[in-house]
Design an enzyme around this catalytic site. Structure first.
Site, PDB file in Angstrom:
ATOM      1  N   ASN A   1      -2.030   4.082   0.254  1.00 44.20           N
ATOM      2  CA  ASN A   1      -1.543   3.330   1.410  1.00 44.20           C
ATOM      3  C   ASN A   1      -2.083   4.048   2.640  1.00 44.20           C
ATOM      4  OD1 ASN A   1      -0.124   2.050   3.420  1.00 44.20           O
ATOM      5  ND2 ASN A   1       1.892   2.344   2.489  1.00 44.20           N
TER       6      ASN A   1
ATOM      7  N   ARG B   1      -2.929  -0.717  -0.841  1.00 37.42           N
ATOM      8  CA  ARG B   1      -2.097  -1.638  -0.063  1.00 37.42           C
ATOM      9  C   ARG B   1      -2.944  -2.139   1.106  1.00 37.42           C
ATOM     10  NH1 ARG B   1       2.254  -0.522   4.546  1.00 37.42           N
ATOM     11  NH2 ARG B   1       3.099  -2.626   4.654  1.00 37.42           N
TER      12      ARG B   1
ATOM     13  N   HIS C   1       5.614  -7.705   4.000  1.00 37.41           N
ATOM     14  CA  HIS C   1       6.484  -7.063   2.991  1.00 37.41           C
ATOM     15  C   HIS C   1       6.455  -7.820   1.663  1.00 37.41           C
ATOM     16  CE1 HIS C   1       9.321  -5.436   6.389  1.00 37.41           C
ATOM     17  NE2 HIS C   1       8.444  -4.501   6.042  1.00 37.41           N
TER      18      HIS C   1
ATOM     19  N   ARG D   1      11.910  -3.521  16.793  1.00 41.64           N
ATOM     20  CA  ARG D   1      11.426  -4.867  17.157  1.00 41.64           C
ATOM     21  C   ARG D   1      12.589  -5.819  17.403  1.00 41.64           C
ATOM     22  NH1 ARG D   1       8.096  -4.846  12.191  1.00 41.64           N
ATOM     23  NH2 ARG D   1       6.302  -3.543  12.665  1.00 41.64           N
TER      24      ARG D   1
ATOM     25  N   GLU E   1       7.401  -0.519  -3.902  1.00 42.61           N
ATOM     26  CA  GLU E   1       6.140  -1.200  -3.621  1.00 42.61           C
ATOM     27  C   GLU E   1       4.971  -0.537  -4.344  1.00 42.61           C
ATOM     28  OE1 GLU E   1       7.754  -0.968   0.364  1.00 42.61           O
ATOM     29  OE2 GLU E   1       6.522  -2.688   0.901  1.00 42.61           O
TER      30      GLU E   1
END
Ligand code: ADP
Length: 429
Positions: A11, A93, A182, A243, A386
């Site tokens: 990643n 990823r 995601h 956010r 993940e």
């Protein structure tokens, strides 16, 4: 004994590389590590083998190539070197696959060019992901390498969920639509939810709430995503650590016209200085809960805004799905913050949703139900993974997936429309 088969999962961010080496005969994690502050004089390498003590040191790591070599050196010290014949594939990823990549994809020069073409819509992520891919190919050009896209799981969304109600021509010219992020986590967790309920995945409807620092909800009908809360970028939807999630888009015009703010400053405000941190100065849910316990009103309001938004999305996705078998909480906040789970379903008994206080209070552990026995809709906590999902998809695609891997599976969907250039702000999902 089945043949040893290992997959390395990478990643790559702009200044960091996270890696995990997994044994696909059972899914054991052999080592995990992180190289961060790449390009600075105080780059840090932290490496944890599963059989052995964690090691950490600081040294100058100039670029992604050096970062990967440093990771390889750490793995070699544990007898897990990347030149080992047991390493069968590398999984990457990749944040943005646009509409083009609807499933994990074996990387070749054409795929790299396509990922490059999506840089305008993912200016922070895709270039960093590509650096990792290029370096890994240099290191092991002989190995199959697979790109697993954050957006892929959401490419099954029907057009009426993916399209914004804006002028079609403008939207099409600039490829403005909802992509969602995601996806690897939503795919993994929704499948695990079906397993937990003992139901076939194809016949299980799930609402997944991935609540980490970035947060997103998805509605999954029989293994296919039919709606998700993030959109063109990860800014849309739930209230997150930094956010805003959903706001009236006119807030942007207002800030530009009335406050005289530049577009980049508004971008930064909404992506980095909003959400929980904007509301109360903290984005760590542990700290927010501690402040609430001390009677802090600002932290209380931030928590209430966060959980009110969650409740709204649960309600919306109950309506989108019609029949829901489980609402599943995952990622840092979802897995750990019992108060968030309780507040998110508070008052929804009429819709068949409730948590059992003592089950909900249990900390840690694997997939578990937190709803009372006999509840119409199960409420569950399922730790996301993940990296395991990326490793399994990589292994399956690399053509080795049949040889005794416990969880190796094919994850394929149809689709494959062309995506092209677009300009958009972007944050980290
Ligand atoms: P990401 O991968 O998006 O960076 P994570 O899924 O690791 O995020 O989630 C990080 C967040 O999880 C933290 O910011 C914090 O708010 C929350 N978190 C982690 N541990 C706990 C805990 N024990 N209780 C409550 N919240 C927690």
């Amino acid at each position: 004994m089945s043949t040893p088969a290992r997959v390395l999962v990478l990643n790559s961010g702009s200044s960091s590389v996270k890696y995990q080496l997994l044994d696909m005969n059972g899914g054991e994690r052999l080592a995990t590590g992180l190289v961060e502050r790449i390009g600075e004089s105080t780059s840090r390498i932290a490496h944890s083998p599963s059989h052995g003590a964690r090691r950490e040191h600081t040294e100058r790591i100039d670029d992604h190539s050096a970062a990967l070599r440093a990771a390889a050196a750490e793995l070699a010290r544990d007898g897990l070197g990347l030149d080992s014949p047991e390493l069968v594939a590398i999984g990457h990823r990749v944040v943005h696959g646009g509409l083009r990549f609807t499933e994990p994809t074996l990387i070749d020069d054409k795929v790299i060019a396509e990922i490059e073409r999506l840089v305008p819509v993912a200016p922070l992520h895709n270039p960093a992901n590509l650096l990792g891919i290029r370096q890994a190919r240099e290191l092991r050009p002989d190995l199959p390498q697979v790109a697993v896209f954050d957006t892929a799981f959401h490419t099954t969304m029907p057009e009426y969920a993916a399209r914004y109600a804006i002028d079609r021509a403008t939207a099409d010219e600039h490829r403005v639509r909802r992509y969602g992020f995601h996806g690897t986590s939503h795919a993994y967790v929704s499948r695990k939810a079906a397993e937990l309920l003992g139901r076939p995945y194809e016949d299980t409807n799930v609402i997944v709430l991935h609540l980490g620092n970035g947060a997103s909800a998805s509605a999954v009908a029989g293994g296919r995503c039919v709606d998700t809360s993030m959109g063109l970028t990860p800014l849309e939807g739930l209230v997150m650590g930094t956010r805003s999630g959903d706001i009236d888009p006119a807030v942007v015009f207002h800030l530009a016209r009335v406050a005289g703010m530049e577009v980049d400053a508004i971008d930064e405000l909404l992506n980095k200085k909003s959400g929980l941190v904007g509301l109360c100065g903290d984005n760590d849910m542990r700290e927010i809960r501690r402040r609430i316990d001390e009677g802090d009103d600002e932290a209380r309001l931030a928590f209430d805004i966060y959980t009110h938004r969650l409740r709204k999305y649960i309600g919306a996705y109950l309506a989108v799905l019609g029949r829901v078998d489980a609402v599943v909480f995952t990622a840092g906040v979802g897995e750990n913050a019992a108060e968030v789970r309780e507040a998110a379903v508070a008052g929804l008994d009429g819709l068949g949703l409730a948590v059992d206080p003592s089950r909900n209070a249990v900390r840690g552990g694997g997939p578990r139900l937190v709803s009372p026995d006999g509840a119409r809709v199960a409420v569950a906590v399922i730790p996301t993974d993940e990296e395991l999902e990326i490793a399994q998809q990589t292994f399956a695609l690399a053509g080795a997936g049949e040889s005794g891997s416990e969880g190796a599976h094919e994850s394929r969907r149809e689709g494959g429309r062309e995506s092209g250039r677009q300009s958009a702000v972007e944050g980290h999902a």
